[in-house]
Design a protein around this motif. Sequence first.
Motif, PDB file in Angstrom:
ATOM      1  N   ALA A  16      -0.223  10.701  -1.629  1.00  0.00           N
ATOM      2  CA  ALA A  16      -0.502  12.009  -0.971  1.00  0.00           C
ATOM      3  C   ALA A  16      -0.723  11.720   0.545  1.00  0.00           C
ATOM      4  CB  ALA A  16      -1.539  12.630  -1.393  1.00  0.00           C
ATOM      5  N   LEU A  17      -1.162  10.619   1.010  1.00  0.00           N
ATOM      6  CA  LEU A  17      -1.367  10.484   2.342  1.00  0.00           C
ATOM      7  C   LEU A  17      -0.171  10.200   3.318  1.00  0.00           C
ATOM      8  CD1 LEU A  17      -3.439   9.986   4.805  1.00  0.00           C
ATOM      9  CD2 LEU A  17      -3.446   7.486   4.013  1.00  0.00           C
ATOM     10  N   THR A  18       0.567   9.240   2.507  1.00  0.00           N
ATOM     11  CA  THR A  18       1.703   8.607   3.560  1.00  0.00           C
ATOM     12  C   THR A  18       2.892   9.662   3.763  1.00  0.00           C
ATOM     13  OG1 THR A  18       2.528   7.824   1.413  1.00  0.00           O
ATOM     14  CG2 THR A  18       1.240   6.435   2.918  1.00  0.00           C
ATOM     15  N   HIS A  19       3.510  10.016   2.557  1.00  0.00           N
ATOM     16  CA  HIS A  19       4.418  11.191   2.651  1.00  0.00           C
ATOM     17  C   HIS A  19       5.489  10.533   3.996  1.00  0.00           C
ATOM     18  CE1 HIS A  19       3.030  13.477   0.004  1.00  0.00           C
ATOM     19  NE2 HIS A  19       3.495  14.939   0.468  1.00  0.00           N
ATOM     20  N   HIS A  20       5.766   9.491   3.976  1.00  0.00           N
ATOM     21  CA  HIS A  20       7.051   8.987   4.884  1.00  0.00           C
ATOM     22  C   HIS A  20       8.171   8.224   4.060  1.00  0.00           C
ATOM     23  CE1 HIS A  20       8.506   6.610   8.105  1.00  0.00           C
ATOM     24  NE2 HIS A  20       7.889   7.306   8.908  1.00  0.00           N
ATOM     25  N   PRO A  21       9.295   8.486   4.682  1.00  0.00           N
ATOM     26  CA  PRO A  21      10.417   8.040   3.866  1.00  0.00           C
ATOM     27  C   PRO A  21      10.618   6.559   3.787  1.00  0.00           C
ATOM     28  CG  PRO A  21      11.104   9.083   5.857  1.00  0.00           C
ATOM     29  CD  PRO A  21       9.809   9.481   5.619  1.00  0.00           C
ATOM     30  N   ARG A  22       9.945   5.913   4.736  1.00  0.00           N
ATOM     31  CA  ARG A  22      10.106   4.318   4.757  1.00  0.00           C
ATOM     32  C   ARG A  22       8.693   3.642   4.283  1.00  0.00           C
ATOM     33  NH1 ARG A  22      12.109   4.271  10.377  1.00  0.00           N
ATOM     34  NH2 ARG A  22      11.580   2.060  10.205  1.00  0.00           N
ATOM     35  N   ILE A  23       7.782   4.492   3.797  1.00  0.00           N
ATOM     36  CA  ILE A  23       6.609   3.784   3.428  1.00  0.00           C
ATOM     37  C   ILE A  23       6.733   3.874   1.629  1.00  0.00           C
ATOM     38  CG2 ILE A  23       4.136   3.647   3.316  1.00  0.00           C
ATOM     39  CD1 ILE A  23       4.103   4.650   5.974  1.00  0.00           C
ATOM     40  N   ASP A  24       6.511   2.874   0.813  1.00  0.00           N
ATOM     41  CA  ASP A  24       6.416   2.753  -0.557  1.00  0.00           C
ATOM     42  C   ASP A  24       5.135   2.577  -0.890  1.00  0.00           C
ATOM     43  OD1 ASP A  24       9.414   3.571  -0.939  1.00  0.00           O
ATOM     44  OD2 ASP A  24       9.569   1.592   0.171  1.00  0.00           O
ATOM     45  N   VAL A  25       4.310   3.158  -1.847  1.00  0.00           N
ATOM     46  CA  VAL A  25       3.142   3.043  -2.406  1.00  0.00           C
ATOM     47  C   VAL A  25       3.355   2.346  -3.651  1.00  0.00           C
ATOM     48  CG1 VAL A  25       1.105   3.773  -2.864  1.00  0.00           C
ATOM     49  CG2 VAL A  25       2.122   4.580  -0.799  1.00  0.00           C
ATOM     50  N   THR A  26       3.139   0.955  -4.162  1.00  0.00           N
ATOM     51  CA  THR A  26       2.923   0.399  -5.204  1.00  0.00           C
ATOM     52  C   THR A  26       1.711  -0.073  -5.811  1.00  0.00           C
ATOM     53  OG1 THR A  26       3.382  -1.710  -4.907  1.00  0.00           O
ATOM     54  CG2 THR A  26       5.083  -0.200  -4.427  1.00  0.00           C
ATOM     55  N   GLY A  27       1.661  -0.248  -7.262  1.00  0.00           N
ATOM     56  CA  GLY A  27       0.800  -0.859  -8.036  1.00  0.00           C
ATOM     57  C   GLY A  27       1.229  -2.279  -8.379  1.00  0.00           C
ATOM     58  N   LEU A  28       2.108  -2.919  -7.671  1.00  0.00           N
ATOM     59  CA  LEU A  28       2.904  -3.985  -7.853  1.00  0.00           C
ATOM     60  C   LEU A  28       1.968  -5.111  -8.560  1.00  0.00           C
ATOM     61  CD1 LEU A  28       5.718  -5.452  -8.198  1.00  0.00           C
ATOM     62  CD2 LEU A  28       4.971  -6.431  -5.986  1.00  0.00           C
ATOM     63  N   GLU A  29       0.959  -5.461  -8.032  1.00  0.00           N
ATOM     64  CA  GLU A  29       0.205  -6.435  -8.447  1.00  0.00           C
ATOM     65  C   GLU A  29      -0.413  -6.205  -9.950  1.00  0.00           C
ATOM     66  OE1 GLU A  29      -1.717  -8.662  -4.734  1.00  0.00           O
ATOM     67  OE2 GLU A  29      -2.873  -6.659  -5.470  1.00  0.00           O
ATOM     68  N   ALA A  30      -0.640  -5.000 -10.375  1.00  0.00           N
ATOM     69  CA  ALA A  30      -1.010  -4.786 -11.720  1.00  0.00           C
ATOM     70  C   ALA A  30       0.121  -4.831 -12.692  1.00  0.00           C
ATOM     71  CB  ALA A  30      -1.560  -3.147 -11.755  1.00  0.00           C
ATOM     72  N   VAL A  31       1.333  -4.655 -12.336  1.00  0.00           N
ATOM     73  CA  VAL A  31       2.554  -4.623 -12.864  1.00  0.00           C
ATOM     74  C   VAL A  31       2.775  -6.013 -13.183  1.00  0.00           C
ATOM     75  CG1 VAL A  31       5.062  -4.071 -13.212  1.00  0.00           C
ATOM     76  CG2 VAL A  31       3.328  -2.379 -12.344  1.00  0.00           C
ATOM     77  N   ILE A  32       2.803  -7.051 -12.143  1.00  0.00           N
ATOM     78  CA  ILE A  32       3.129  -8.318 -12.370  1.00  0.00           C
ATOM     79  C   ILE A  32       1.963  -9.267 -12.766  1.00  0.00           C
ATOM     80  CG2 ILE A  32       5.211  -8.172 -10.852  1.00  0.00           C
ATOM     81  CD1 ILE A  32       3.683  -9.710  -8.633  1.00  0.00           C
ATOM     82  N   LYS A  33       0.743  -8.534 -12.799  1.00  0.00           N
ATOM     83  CA  LYS A  33      -0.365  -9.319 -13.182  1.00  0.00           C
ATOM     84  C   LYS A  33      -0.809 -10.404 -12.215  1.00  0.00           C
ATOM     85  CE  LYS A  33       0.009  -7.852 -17.823  1.00  0.00           C
ATOM     86  NZ  LYS A  33       0.058  -6.585 -17.657  1.00  0.00           N
ATOM     87  N   THR A  34      -0.737 -10.164 -10.743  1.00  0.00           N
ATOM     88  CA  THR A  34      -1.322 -11.205  -9.920  1.00  0.00           C
ATOM     89  C   THR A  34      -2.641 -10.773  -9.564  1.00  0.00           C
ATOM     90  OG1 THR A  34       0.044 -10.278  -8.357  1.00  0.00           O
ATOM     91  CG2 THR A  34       1.140 -12.024  -9.207  1.00  0.00           C
TER      92      THR A  34
END
Length: 193
Positions: free
Chosen positions: A61-79
């Motif tokens: 909600a804060l970023t709303h920028h076409p070149r900024i991606d917000v991810t929860g990658l570490e939870a997905v890959i379990k690092t």
Amino acid sequence: MRIGLFGGTFDPPHRAHLAASLLALKRLKLDRVWWLVTPGNPLKNTRNLAPLSERIAAARALTHHPRIDVTGLEAVIKTRYTYDTISWLRARCPGVRFVWIMGADNLRSFHRWQRWRGIANLVPIVVVDRLGPSLYAGASPAGQALRTFRLPEQAATTLPDRKAPAWAFLHGLKSPLSSTALRALRDEPSPAD
């Protein structure tokens, strides 16, 4: 592709996080910045940490920028550790030139991170100015250990093309915002309580 990796708990995300990302995008000529919203920082008390899904939603909600991606990658890959996350990304994205983005406050404590020297050997690092911590971040144990690999600020644009270890300091942000201070305000009991 030139991608900045910006990790943190983002509890809560704030305008200084966004400003740091935009500064790195511009000054390093990055194609994208990926926010890596971590399930929990091993160096911090996570007892009152907002749920990951809420922090990701607030960051988006804060970023709303076409070149900024917000991810929860570490939870997905379990690092759990930055070194493992960066290693995973580099193994799966061999043509991408990654740069780690951190605030000056994180450089101050970088020597406490799991395999911090390994991180510095995996990817170039850009350190973004913070009000207060910037004054003594370079004198930190990590700042001193990596001082011979520091580039002048005007060479920061070349960071994505450099072999690690390499790092640069970006000045100009000086935001007083802090997630720690914002959490304290959020968690403060109201006068009616």
